[in-house]
Design a protein around this motif. Sequence first.
Motif, PDB file in Angstrom:
ATOM      1  N   UNK A  63       0.823  -1.207   0.000  1.00 21.70           N
ATOM      2  CA  UNK A  63       0.000   0.000   0.000  1.00 21.70           C
ATOM      3  C   UNK A  63       0.856   1.255   0.000  1.00 21.70           C
ATOM      4  N   UNK A  64       1.967   1.214   0.741  1.00 19.59           N
ATOM      5  CA  UNK A  64       2.832   2.390   0.829  1.00 19.59           C
ATOM      6  C   UNK A  64       3.446   2.729  -0.520  1.00 19.59           C
ATOM      7  N   UNK A  65       3.929   1.709  -1.218  1.00 18.09           N
ATOM      8  CA  UNK A  65       4.556   1.957  -2.520  1.00 18.09           C
ATOM      9  C   UNK A  65       3.511   2.401  -3.539  1.00 18.09           C
ATOM     10  N   UNK A  66       2.329   1.761  -3.508  1.00 23.30           N
ATOM     11  CA  UNK A  66       1.270   2.151  -4.439  1.00 23.30           C
ATOM     12  C   UNK A  66       0.834   3.591  -4.175  1.00 23.30           C
ATOM     13  N   UNK A  67       0.779   3.981  -2.901  1.00 18.97           N
ATOM     14  CA  UNK A  67       0.418   5.363  -2.568  1.00 18.97           C
ATOM     15  C   UNK A  67       1.435   6.338  -3.133  1.00 18.97           C
ATOM     16  N   UNK A 103      10.771   3.249  -5.218  1.00 22.81           N
ATOM     17  CA  UNK A 103      10.331   4.540  -4.689  1.00 22.81           C
ATOM     18  C   UNK A 103      11.197   5.677  -5.224  1.00 22.81           C
ATOM     19  N   UNK A 104      12.493   5.416  -5.335  1.00 21.59           N
ATOM     20  CA  UNK A 104      13.399   6.459  -5.815  1.00 21.59           C
ATOM     21  C   UNK A 104      13.060   6.856  -7.234  1.00 21.59           C
ATOM     22  N   UNK A 105      12.743   5.873  -8.079  1.00 17.78           N
ATOM     23  CA  UNK A 105      12.436   6.217  -9.468  1.00 17.78           C
ATOM     24  C   UNK A 105      11.103   6.933  -9.572  1.00 17.78           C
TER      25      UNK A 105
END
Length: 331
Positions: A63-67, A103-105
């Motif tokens: 969920x965190x990455x999708x957010x 996340x960085x990209x």
Amino acid sequence: MKPIYFPFTYISKPAAQALAACFAQTAVYQLSTSKVPDEMRESVDNGILEIRIPVHDNGEKLDAIVKEYRTWADVHRGSEIGFLKSMADKIPFFDESSSSQIRAQIKETEKETPSREKPDPLFHARLFLHMAQELDLQNDRLTRDLVAVEAMEEDFMKALKGENEDDPMRAGAIKALETDDPGHYMTRERIKSWTLLMQQDPQVSGLFITHSRAVLDLLMDRMPEMEQVARFDAVPAGIPDAGARASWQDELIKHLENLATGPWPAEIEAMEDPPEVPGSKSTVALTLFIAPGKTPHEFFAQCLRTDALQAESTPDSQRFKNTLIGLVEKK
């Protein structure tokens, strides 16, 4: 034995109804109970679809990455497909990329130093499937909106001209929208990610159903020994029927289970054509193929030409000596 829909986790209402014409219920994988699209819930509630969640966790990391991805997408409107294309060599993230790198990209902070977390292929496959589901859902909504606009435009033109006949060209445009194949986009990556999820299912089947011709073409190209075992050109769709059609569906599943669990080659008994359903105005075509001598895990691993998918087989998956692939198409 219950058919499993693949390699998608989103299925539109028309596609679900087409499956329901052939099978009493079809299993569809989801990433979590909270991520089942509203467009699928009606088909789940009326029993057409069974939701399966092979991987159970709290989903906080996903969920965190999708957010973060959605935040990135809000800033870069219209760039969702471009982002997926830019990751084409990495999706479904089977390389050394970590969630920190993803996340960085997304946030375009290449100056940050990514942490060296141990790669988690299954998590990355689930992340890819979630993004693919979002894309498929958006495309389905867009298609429905375009079809509605086409219909209103057609009605308006008929009213102006005083015509009652259908416009063949406009009807053809609407049909083209209805038959869009999401499997054309990143076909192999979709199958690879979905296969990793399938291998976590303790109830794996010997029968896998798709509505994507592109997906079937890739499998047949990779597994030329696949043989067609049956084709039904006009399966009545639409109005549910608890009588003759339900009986035909039961017999069809029994026949296919015998093919999936028995030795090959085998004498193929003729399967009865589906009965007519009063009030049904549309039909679907069902074509069935067999991959002889291949369990489901072996079949998909060989089609993808990789050893990365050689997960531990379950007793249930070993029960199937052959793998059956079905293609359902709207007529």
